[in-house]
Each structure stands twice: as structure tokens, then as C-alpha cells.
Design a protein around this motif. Structure first.
Motif, PDB file in Angstrom:
ATOM      1  N   TRP A 122       0.820  -1.208   0.000  1.00  0.00           N
ATOM      2  CA  TRP A 122       0.000   0.000   0.000  1.00  0.00           C
ATOM      3  C   TRP A 122       0.853   1.257   0.000  1.00  0.00           C
ATOM      4  CZ3 TRP A 122      -2.928   2.213   4.760  1.00  0.00           C
ATOM      5  CH2 TRP A 122      -3.885   3.146   4.343  1.00  0.00           C
ATOM      6  N   ASP A 123       0.385   2.294  -0.724  1.00  0.00           N
ATOM      7  CA  ASP A 123       1.087   3.578  -0.747  1.00  0.00           C
ATOM      8  C   ASP A 123       0.463   4.590   0.215  1.00  0.00           C
ATOM      9  OD1 ASP A 123      -1.268   4.250  -1.981  1.00  0.00           O
ATOM     10  OD2 ASP A 123      -0.377   4.834  -3.899  1.00  0.00           O
ATOM     11  N   SER A 124      -0.467   4.136   1.069  1.00  0.00           N
ATOM     12  CA  SER A 124      -1.100   4.934   2.128  1.00  0.00           C
ATOM     13  C   SER A 124      -2.056   6.011   1.614  1.00  0.00           C
ATOM     14  CB  SER A 124      -0.038   5.595   3.032  1.00  0.00           C
ATOM     15  OG  SER A 124       0.718   4.603   3.704  1.00  0.00           O
ATOM     16  N   THR A 125      -2.508   5.911   0.371  1.00  0.00           N
ATOM     17  CA  THR A 125      -3.492   6.857  -0.144  1.00  0.00           C
ATOM     18  C   THR A 125      -4.887   6.249  -0.064  1.00  0.00           C
ATOM     19  OG1 THR A 125      -3.346   6.071  -2.435  1.00  0.00           O
ATOM     20  CG2 THR A 125      -1.793   7.780  -1.734  1.00  0.00           C
ATOM     21  N   LEU A 126      -5.906   7.104   0.036  1.00  0.00           N
ATOM     22  CA  LEU A 126      -7.276   6.627   0.116  1.00  0.00           C
ATOM     23  C   LEU A 126      -7.722   5.961  -1.186  1.00  0.00           C
ATOM     24  CD1 LEU A 126      -9.220   9.396   2.077  1.00  0.00           C
ATOM     25  CD2 LEU A 126      -8.627   7.084   2.843  1.00  0.00           C
ATOM     26  N   VAL A 127      -7.195   6.441  -2.300  1.00  0.00           N
ATOM     27  CA  VAL A 127      -7.571   5.860  -3.596  1.00  0.00           C
ATOM     28  C   VAL A 127      -7.163   4.392  -3.663  1.00  0.00           C
ATOM     29  CG1 VAL A 127      -7.184   5.927  -6.078  1.00  0.00           C
ATOM     30  CG2 VAL A 127      -7.502   8.059  -4.804  1.00  0.00           C
ATOM     31  N   SER A 128      -5.910   4.119  -3.303  1.00  0.00           N
ATOM     32  CA  SER A 128      -5.445   2.730  -3.338  1.00  0.00           C
ATOM     33  C   SER A 128      -6.084   1.905  -2.226  1.00  0.00           C
ATOM     34  CB  SER A 128      -3.916   2.673  -3.241  1.00  0.00           C
ATOM     35  OG  SER A 128      -3.452   3.285  -2.060  1.00  0.00           O
ATOM     36  N   TYR A 129      -6.475   2.554  -1.114  1.00  0.00           N
ATOM     37  CA  TYR A 129      -7.194   1.861  -0.040  1.00  0.00           C
ATOM     38  C   TYR A 129      -8.489   1.279  -0.591  1.00  0.00           C
ATOM     39  CZ  TYR A 129      -9.622   1.111   4.415  1.00  0.00           C
ATOM     40  OH  TYR A 129     -10.307   0.552   5.480  1.00  0.00           O
ATOM     41  N   GLN A 130      -9.231   2.083  -1.353  1.00  0.00           N
ATOM     42  CA  GLN A 130     -10.489   1.616  -1.927  1.00  0.00           C
ATOM     43  C   GLN A 130     -10.245   0.451  -2.879  1.00  0.00           C
ATOM     44  OE1 GLN A 130     -12.023   4.353   0.447  1.00  0.00           O
ATOM     45  NE2 GLN A 130     -13.172   2.825  -0.656  1.00  0.00           N
ATOM     46  N   GLU A 131      -9.182   0.545  -3.674  1.00  0.00           N
ATOM     47  CA  GLU A 131      -8.880  -0.521  -4.628  1.00  0.00           C
ATOM     48  C   GLU A 131      -8.539  -1.819  -3.909  1.00  0.00           C
ATOM     49  OE1 GLU A 131      -5.697   1.162  -6.834  1.00  0.00           O
ATOM     50  OE2 GLU A 131      -6.989   2.461  -8.066  1.00  0.00           O
ATOM     51  N   ILE A 132      -7.751  -1.707  -2.839  1.00  0.00           N
ATOM     52  CA  ILE A 132      -7.363  -2.900  -2.074  1.00  0.00           C
ATOM     53  C   ILE A 132      -8.574  -3.527  -1.408  1.00  0.00           C
ATOM     54  CG2 ILE A 132      -6.071  -3.706  -0.060  1.00  0.00           C
ATOM     55  CD1 ILE A 132      -3.946  -1.575  -0.796  1.00  0.00           C
ATOM     56  N   MET A 133      -9.416  -2.705  -0.780  1.00  0.00           N
ATOM     57  CA  MET A 133     -10.591  -3.228  -0.102  1.00  0.00           C
ATOM     58  C   MET A 133     -11.577  -3.857  -1.077  1.00  0.00           C
ATOM     59  SD  MET A 133     -10.338  -3.215   3.038  1.00  0.00           S
ATOM     60  CE  MET A 133      -9.557  -2.500   4.468  1.00  0.00           C
ATOM     61  N   ALA A 134     -11.677  -3.294  -2.265  1.00  0.00           N
ATOM     62  CA  ALA A 134     -12.551  -3.882  -3.284  1.00  0.00           C
ATOM     63  C   ALA A 134     -12.065  -5.278  -3.653  1.00  0.00           C
ATOM     64  CB  ALA A 134     -12.596  -2.981  -4.518  1.00  0.00           C
ATOM     65  N   GLU A 135     -10.751  -5.470  -3.706  1.00  0.00           N
ATOM     66  CA  GLU A 135     -10.183  -6.778  -4.007  1.00  0.00           C
ATOM     67  C   GLU A 135     -10.347  -7.730  -2.829  1.00  0.00           C
ATOM     68  OE1 GLU A 135      -8.283  -9.888  -5.909  1.00  0.00           O
ATOM     69  OE2 GLU A 135      -8.982  -7.980  -6.750  1.00  0.00           O
ATOM     70  N   VAL A 136     -10.108  -7.228  -1.617  1.00  0.00           N
ATOM     71  CA  VAL A 136     -10.194  -8.074  -0.421  1.00  0.00           C
ATOM     72  C   VAL A 136     -11.603  -8.621  -0.238  1.00  0.00           C
ATOM     73  CG1 VAL A 136     -10.114  -8.047   2.105  1.00  0.00           C
ATOM     74  CG2 VAL A 136      -8.280  -6.974   0.788  1.00  0.00           C
ATOM     75  N   PHE A 137     -12.601  -7.778  -0.410  1.00  0.00           N
ATOM     76  CA  PHE A 137     -13.985  -8.185  -0.166  1.00  0.00           C
ATOM     77  C   PHE A 137     -14.727  -8.521  -1.456  1.00  0.00           C
ATOM     78  CE2 PHE A 137     -12.830  -5.905   3.669  1.00  0.00           C
ATOM     79  CZ  PHE A 137     -13.394  -6.691   4.655  1.00  0.00           C
TER      80      PHE A 137
END
Length: 220
Positions: A122-137
Motif C-alpha cells: 500500500w502507498d497509504s493513499t485513500l484511492v489505493s485503499y479503496q482498490e485494495i478493499m474492493a479486491e479483499v472483499f
């Protein structure tokens, strides 16, 4: 998958009618075929989407997350307990401790490993947070998003489907390792109705919606 016939089929007609010769070639080729198939079966066995049991534990060692939790999670199925009824609580297995779950099942552990992989990259940005969470769930129906409160804290919201009791307990316990260093997650808000976004004004999407569509959130 390799077959013995892949090799015996190459034998010319001058030798293919010799039973002893064919039996010898089949026996020798069979030994190599078994080794080839065993080797080819290794990558799928350690694929995060397919691995189970011990193979998933090995992936956990590589990724850096154990399936064992620090404190037992009291998430066993129970009547008259909010959040632990049918399709919410976990059935107590024959070897599970009476005070709660201490070792995650494969499906839950796989979700946590995906989150850990995301945290590792993670690069600690909210944009990538959303992308990661979309993949996780992905495939669960849950939509997870975060809001930066601009005071070194963040709030996490879950709309759509209400996660299982064990997953909610892991999120509340801080086992979802996805937040910037030094930033505090001050609240987790989960939709109170399945298949519904959270209630909010001036927004209409799968995360937040207004009257007659959005559902009140509950704090973990």
C-alpha cells in the motif's frame, strides 16, 4: 496433466505390437509422468484462491500473517444474541475451545491474507485503499471505504452486506492491517441492513444513499 500415452503413443508400429516392450516403456514413462504431475500440482496448491489447510498456512508465513488470533473470538452461534444468529455466528467445531475461536477457518483467513498483501504494497493513499478493499472483499457483497478525518485519524465504513460475526470481530480487533503508521482508526460503522448502502445526504451510490435507500449504520 501428463499421461503415459503421451509417450507410448510415440512408439513406431514396428515396436508397438510387442507387449513386453510396451509394458517396459509404460512402466518407465509412468514413473516420470507421476513426477511431472506432482510438480505441476504444486503451484495451484499454493495459489491464494485455491490453497487450503497447511498450504494456506505456508502462504501466511510468506505473507506475514498467522491464522491464530491473540485473543479468543466469542463469535459462536447463539440464539437471542444480536449478530450471532443464523448466517451470522460460527458453529462451534468439535475441537474448538469453549471460550471462543483461536484459529481462523480457511475462508476467513484467506480474506485476511489478501488484506495483509494489500497492506504490504500500500502507498497509504485513500484511492489505493479503496482498490485494495474492493479486491479483499470481492464476491462478499460488502463495500468498504474510509474517510480521512484530517486529524491523524480515519473512519472505516462498511455498506452493502453485513460481514460475518467473525470478520466483524477481526475488524474491530484491529486484525485488518490497513492504515497509515501513526493514524488511529477511531470508528467502524457497518450498515444495519443487508444489501443496502449507508444513509447519507447528497450522495447516491453503492456506498451511501439517501432516504428510502440508505440504512442507518451501527458502530462496532
Amino acid at each position: 496433466m501428463a499421461q503415459v500415452s503421451d509417450y507410448t503413443g510415440l512408439i513406431t508400429s514396428e515396436h508397438a505390437d510387442k507387449p513386453n516392450y510396451m509394458a517396459m516403456v509404460s512402466a518407465v514413462a509412468g514413473a516420470f509422468v507421476s513426477v511431472i504431475n506432482d510438480i505441476e500440482a504444486i503451484p495451484p496448491a499454493f495459489d491464494l484462491d485455491l490453497a487450503i489447510g497447511a498450504q494456506l498456512d505456508v502462504l501466511g508465513l510468506w505473507i506475514g500473517l498467522s491464522r491464530n488470533v491473540k485473543t479468543p473470538l466469542n463469535v459462536y452461534f447463539s440464539f437471542d444474541t444480536v449478530g450471532l444468529g443464523f448466517d451470522q455466528g460460527n458453529w462451534k467445531g468439535p475441537f474448538d475451545p469453549s471460550d471462543g475461536i483461536t484459529s481462523l477457518d480457511d475462508d476467513t483467513y484467506r480474506i485476511m491474507l489478501r488484506a495483509k498483501i494489500g497492506a504490504n504494497n500500500w502507498d497509504s493513499t485513500l484511492v489505493s485503499y479503496q482498490e485494495i478493499m474492493a479486491e479483499v472483499f470481492s464476491g462478499t457483497g460488502a463495500n468498504v471505504f474510509a474517510v480521512d478525518n484530517q486529524d491523524m485519524s480515519m473512519s472505516v465504513y462498511i455498506s452493502g452486506v453485513i460481514p460475518s460475526a467473525i470478520l466483524l470481530a477481526l475488524i474491530k480487533g484491529g486484525y485488518l492491517p490497513l492504515k497509515p503508521e501513526g493514524v488511529h482508526v477511531n470508528t467502524y460503522i457497518v450498515t444495519s441492513v443487508d444489501d443496502a448502502p449507508l444513509f447519507g445526504f447528497d450522495v447516491q451510490n453503492q456506498f451511501i444513499a439517501g432516504f428510502d435507500t440508505g440504512a442507518w449504520g451501527t458502530s462496532l
